[in-house]
Enzyme design. Structure first.
Site, short mmCIF file in Angstrom:
data_model
loop_
_atom_site.label_atom_id
_atom_site.label_comp_id
_atom_site.label_asym_id
_atom_site.label_seq_id
_atom_site.Cartn_x
_atom_site.Cartn_y
_atom_site.Cartn_z
N CYS A 11 0.84 -1.21 0.00
CA CYS A 11 0.00 0.00 0.00
C CYS A 11 0.87 1.26 0.00
O CYS A 11 2.01 1.22 0.45
CB CYS A 11 -0.91 0.13 1.22
SG CYS A 11 -1.93 -1.29 1.52
N ARG A 37 2.72 0.54 -5.68
CA ARG A 37 2.66 -0.15 -4.39
C ARG A 37 1.30 -0.82 -4.17
O ARG A 37 1.13 -1.54 -3.18
CB ARG A 37 2.90 0.85 -3.25
CG ARG A 37 4.27 1.46 -3.23
CD ARG A 37 4.40 2.47 -2.12
NE ARG A 37 4.34 1.86 -0.81
CZ ARG A 37 5.39 1.35 -0.17
NH1 ARG A 37 6.57 1.37 -0.72
NH2 ARG A 37 5.24 0.81 1.02
N TRP A 84 -2.87 -2.42 -1.90
CA TRP A 84 -2.46 -3.65 -2.57
C TRP A 84 -2.88 -4.80 -1.71
O TRP A 84 -2.80 -4.73 -0.50
CB TRP A 84 -0.93 -3.67 -2.69
CG TRP A 84 -0.39 -4.67 -3.65
CD1 TRP A 84 -0.78 -4.87 -4.96
CD2 TRP A 84 0.66 -5.61 -3.41
NE1 TRP A 84 -0.03 -5.84 -5.53
CE2 TRP A 84 0.85 -6.32 -4.62
CE3 TRP A 84 1.45 -5.92 -2.31
CZ2 TRP A 84 1.82 -7.31 -4.74
CZ3 TRP A 84 2.42 -6.90 -2.45
CH2 TRP A 84 2.60 -7.59 -3.65
N ASN A 110 -0.53 1.88 6.10
CA ASN A 110 0.19 0.84 5.38
C ASN A 110 0.85 -0.02 6.46
O ASN A 110 1.50 0.52 7.35
CB ASN A 110 1.21 1.51 4.47
CG ASN A 110 2.36 0.61 4.05
OD1 ASN A 110 3.47 1.07 3.90
ND2 ASN A 110 2.09 -0.65 3.85
N GLY A 111 0.64 -1.33 6.38
CA GLY A 111 1.25 -2.20 7.39
C GLY A 111 0.27 -3.24 7.87
O GLY A 111 -0.78 -3.46 7.24
N GLU A 488 20.70 -22.11 -7.13
CA GLU A 488 20.24 -20.73 -7.26
C GLU A 488 21.41 -19.78 -7.53
O GLU A 488 21.31 -18.86 -8.34
CB GLU A 488 19.47 -20.32 -5.99
CG GLU A 488 18.95 -18.89 -5.96
CD GLU A 488 18.05 -18.50 -7.11
OE1 GLU A 488 17.62 -19.36 -7.88
OE2 GLU A 488 17.80 -17.28 -7.26
N LYS A 492 21.62 -17.47 -10.86
CA LYS A 492 21.76 -16.02 -10.81
C LYS A 492 22.93 -15.57 -11.68
O LYS A 492 22.83 -14.63 -12.46
CB LYS A 492 22.00 -15.51 -9.37
CG LYS A 492 20.85 -15.48 -8.43
CD LYS A 492 19.86 -14.37 -8.65
CE LYS A 492 18.79 -14.73 -9.62
NZ LYS A 492 17.68 -15.53 -9.24
N GLU A 495 22.13 -16.03 -15.39
CA GLU A 495 21.07 -15.12 -15.85
C GLU A 495 21.58 -13.72 -16.17
O GLU A 495 21.19 -13.14 -17.18
CB GLU A 495 20.00 -14.95 -14.77
CG GLU A 495 18.98 -16.04 -14.67
CD GLU A 495 17.98 -15.75 -13.56
OE1 GLU A 495 16.78 -15.86 -13.83
OE2 GLU A 495 18.37 -15.41 -12.42
N HIS A 511 31.48 -37.60 -9.98
CA HIS A 511 30.94 -38.46 -11.04
C HIS A 511 30.79 -37.71 -12.35
O HIS A 511 29.82 -37.94 -13.08
CB HIS A 511 29.60 -39.04 -10.60
CG HIS A 511 29.68 -39.87 -9.35
ND1 HIS A 511 30.35 -41.07 -9.28
CD2 HIS A 511 29.20 -39.65 -8.10
CE1 HIS A 511 30.26 -41.56 -8.05
NE2 HIS A 511 29.58 -40.71 -7.31
N LYS A 611 10.56 -11.14 -16.86
CA LYS A 611 10.20 -11.24 -15.44
C LYS A 611 9.07 -12.25 -15.26
O LYS A 611 9.04 -13.00 -14.29
CB LYS A 611 9.75 -9.85 -14.95
CG LYS A 611 9.46 -9.77 -13.47
CD LYS A 611 10.72 -9.84 -12.65
CE LYS A 611 10.50 -9.97 -11.18
NZ LYS A 611 11.62 -10.63 -10.50
C1 G6P Z 1 11.22 -16.28 -15.21
C2 G6P Z 1 12.07 -15.31 -14.39
C3 G6P Z 1 12.72 -16.03 -13.21
C4 G6P Z 1 11.65 -16.73 -12.38
C5 G6P Z 1 10.80 -17.67 -13.21
C6 G6P Z 1 9.60 -18.18 -12.44
O1 G6P Z 1 12.04 -17.17 -15.86
O2 G6P Z 1 13.05 -14.73 -15.21
O3 G6P Z 1 13.40 -15.10 -12.40
O4 G6P Z 1 12.26 -17.43 -11.33
O5 G6P Z 1 10.29 -16.99 -14.36
O6 G6P Z 1 8.77 -17.10 -12.18
P1 G6P Z 1 7.67 -17.06 -11.07
O7 G6P Z 1 7.02 -15.71 -11.22
O8 G6P Z 1 6.68 -18.17 -11.38
O9 G6P Z 1 8.31 -17.27 -9.76
#
Ligand code: G6P
Length: 616
Positions: A11, A37, A84, A110-111, A488, A492, A495, A511, A611
């Site tokens: 919010c 927001r 939100w 907000n909170g 992960e 990262k 990516e 292996h 995204k």
């Molecule tokens: C895309 C993004 C990733 C994300 C994946 C899953 O590939 O680039 O950063 O982890 O989608 O997205 P989600 O919104 O389902 O977590």
């Protein structure tokens, strides 16, 4: 669908006390700048000639404005809100501003007020009538009580705030004291702006920069009274006046949106302690609903894509270790092929998605629903498709994530999975009460540990990234739950820096992957103290003797690991291994970020990635 779970986290709030001119027009514009927001409902309240005027509704600000016309609200003083996430459907009743029984105050907030049920019961017993289902409304009635007892607006607000537990950025106006706004903050952002024609407040700085470059940043626990002539600040707890200096802001609106960080990704990495802290406030009832569904099922799948899938991997480990639950993590794009014929009414799918819109994840959910399965989800976007498809969902309270590479939403997902596993562990008698209490305490302490970690490792990781930024390839290795962290970390790096990277279970590295090791090959090892450490050290040595450069992430006092690492990234000691990914992933995010920047890439917008991926 029943037992939906969402609560108000983000919010935006905005308001002004002007020397002259229309407050409503300014607030309307300010709210539009805060709309990122939240945008499920909005509203404004102004004070004019001893009366309170309120307009609010459901939908986006423009839609509500078309119907109600915010701009003709009279007066120089007013407050506004854009919301939100909701409890239940967004509605005009639940939209802010809220008011008390007699129109003495209007409040935007907000909170999350954690003790609102109890306060509401007490107030209702005294005869107060509630018009909404929000936690915010208790503030209105508490302030009303103070005003009726003859307290000033400031004192009445202060006394009300002292009764709240939880978080807030709040602003209150009253026709009894028409030329001022009382506002305060605790763990939610609030900044004042000082202009030629009056004084403003806002949830964030960018929404003020079109009006003024003079800002006053309030601290947690501050209460401010603003008037057209200026402001005063005191502490909520004891009313002690404090000096909060005026800062001249030289940021452009675009820089300000990034909070002074060069990229959204870095800002979002640094927002993680707060994101996790907010997320850990998920109401117990939502977690309990999820637990009941899981306990009533015979099969549990954790389904997601990308970074969210790595959270599933860690979650499956947590559920196994803490609650003795067998949860199979599976990539959403593989779900129907691998598991399609295993789904029945006793199956539960727990789907994770930052955006709530990833097509592969939604497809897996739809298929499971057709076969009668129950669907639970964890998402960062309330109102997204996944929330509409789920029997129960919980929102991570990470705030909008703009950088394409997920960071704060990942650690927030892990926080919910840990809470869920702990609750299940206790309910199923797998964890003793004492063990549960200690782990719960450690989990609540995670944001602080993340804060320390961020404070300590930033420059170090940057220097490591600069040295390795042109390495052709990286391994990320660990054992146990931190295999998820390794995967992960590799994702990262891949990516955003475009360096080839692989995450692998360290025990499996002999292996195959070890064949690639030659002098200087960077191997990042995640080595928490705990069960896996001994065997992991063996794997480190296997790589080191073949010439690999060892970059380790380990407890800061782990001298043994330090001794055989070329580069050692120390994180605060004492974190239980089962919670360690939430902190250990942070240096890996920074490593990827700084490597990307060193190579001249834009980490916020990596090539070929999106995204939210809405195609299968
Ligand atoms: C895309 C993004 C990733 C994300 C994946 C899953 O590939 O680039 O950063 O982890 O989608 O997205 P989600 O919104 O389902 O977590």
């Amino acid at each position: 669908m029943s037992a939906k779970g969402a609560y108000q986290g983000l919010c935006g709030i905005f308001g002004c006390t002007l020397i002259n001119g229309s407050a409503a027009i300014i607030i309307h514009e300010g709210l539009k700048k805060l709309e990122y927001r939240g945008y499920d409902s909005a509203g404004l309240a102004t004070v004019h000639e001893g009366k309170l005027y309120v307009k609010k509704g459901k939908g986006k600000i423009d839609e509500i404005h078309r119907l109600l016309n915010f701009d003709d609200l009279p007066g120089h003083v007013g407050i506004g809100h854009t919301r939100w996430a909701t409890h239940g459907a967004p509605s005009p009743q639940n939209a802010h501003p809220h008011s008390d029984c007699h129109g003495l105050v209007a409040v935007v907030h907000n909170g999350i007020i954690e003790n609102f049920h109890q306060l509401k019961e007490e107030l209702e017993a005294k005869g107060h009538v509630f018009k909404s289902r929000t936690d915010t409304e208790v503030i209105c009635h508490l302030v009303e009580e103070g005003l009726e007892e003859g307290l000033s607006l400031k004192e009445a607000v202060k006394r009300a705030l002292l009764k709240l537990s939880g978080s807030f950025a709040v602003a209150v106006v009253s026709p009894l004291e028409p030329d001022k706004i009382v506002c305060a903050r605790k763990e939610c952002p609030l900044v004042l702006g000082l202009g030629e024609n009056g004084t403003f407040f806002s949830s964030d700085l960018p929404a003020l920069l079109w009006l003024t470059n003079k800002a006053v940043f309030l601290y947690d626990g501050d209460l401010a009274v603003i008037s057209p002539q200026g402001y005063s600040v005191e502490r909520i707890e004891n009313g002690e006046p404090v000096d909060r200096a005026v800062e001249l802001v030289s940021w452009s609106p675009e820089q300000a949106e990034k909070g002074g960080f060069p990229h959204f990704m870095l800002k979002e990495i640094y927002e993680q302690p707060q994101a996790v802290r907010n997320t850990l406030r998920a109401p117990r009832s939502y977690l309990e609903n999820m637990c009941s569904v899981i306990e009533g099922s015979s099969k549990l799948y954790l389904v997601a894509c990308g970074t969210s899938y790595h959270a599933c991997l860690a979650g499956s480990y947590m559920l196994s270790r803490l609650a003795a639950i067998d949860a199979k993590p599976i990539l959403a794009s593989e779900f129907s092929e691998w598991c399609g014929n295993l789904i029945d009414e006793k199956t539960t799918l727990l789907a994770l998605s930052q955006s709530g819109e990833t097509a592969d994840t939604l497809d897996a959910i739809k298929m499971a629903l057709e076969k009668g399965a129950k669907v639970l989800s964890i998402t960062n976007v309330m109102g997204s498709s996944i929330t509409r498809l789920s029997h129960v969902y919980i929102g991570t309270q990470a705030g909008p994530e703009v950088g394409v590479a997920a960071t704060k939403t990942f650690t927030s997902q892990l926080a919910i999975l840990a809470q869920l596993s702990l609750m299940l562990g206790l309910r199923r008698g797998i964890l003793e009460a004492e063990e549960h209490r200690a782990l719960q305490e450690a989990l609540l302490n995670v944001p602080k540990v993340m804060d320390f970690c961020l404070g300590n490792v930033g420059q170090l990781v940057k220097s490591i990234a600069l040295r390795y930024a042109y390495a052709p390839s990286f391994y990320f290795l660990s054992r146990g739950i931190n295999v998820a962290t390794a995967l992960e970390g590799a994702l990262k790096l891949k990516e955003i820096s475009y360096i080839h990277a692989e995450g692998y279970p360290a025990g499996e590295s002999k292996h195959g992957p070890i064949a690639l090791i030659e002098e200087g090959f960077p191997c990042v090892f995640i080595v928490p103290k705990g069960e896996v450490r001994g065997r992991l050290l063996g794997n480190v040595m296997e790589m080191k003797t073949r010439g690999a450069s060892i970059i380790s992430v380990a407890e800061e006092d782990d001298e043994e690991v330090k001794a055989f690492s070329q580069d050692f990234i120390g994180v605060p000691s004492g974190l239980p291994e089962v919670l360690s990914p939430i902190v250990y992933v942070v240096p890996l995010q920074l490593l990827a970020y700084y490597a990307a920047v060193a190579r001249g890439n834009d980490p916020d917008k990596p090539r070929n990635l999106a995204k939210s991926v809405t195609v299968t």
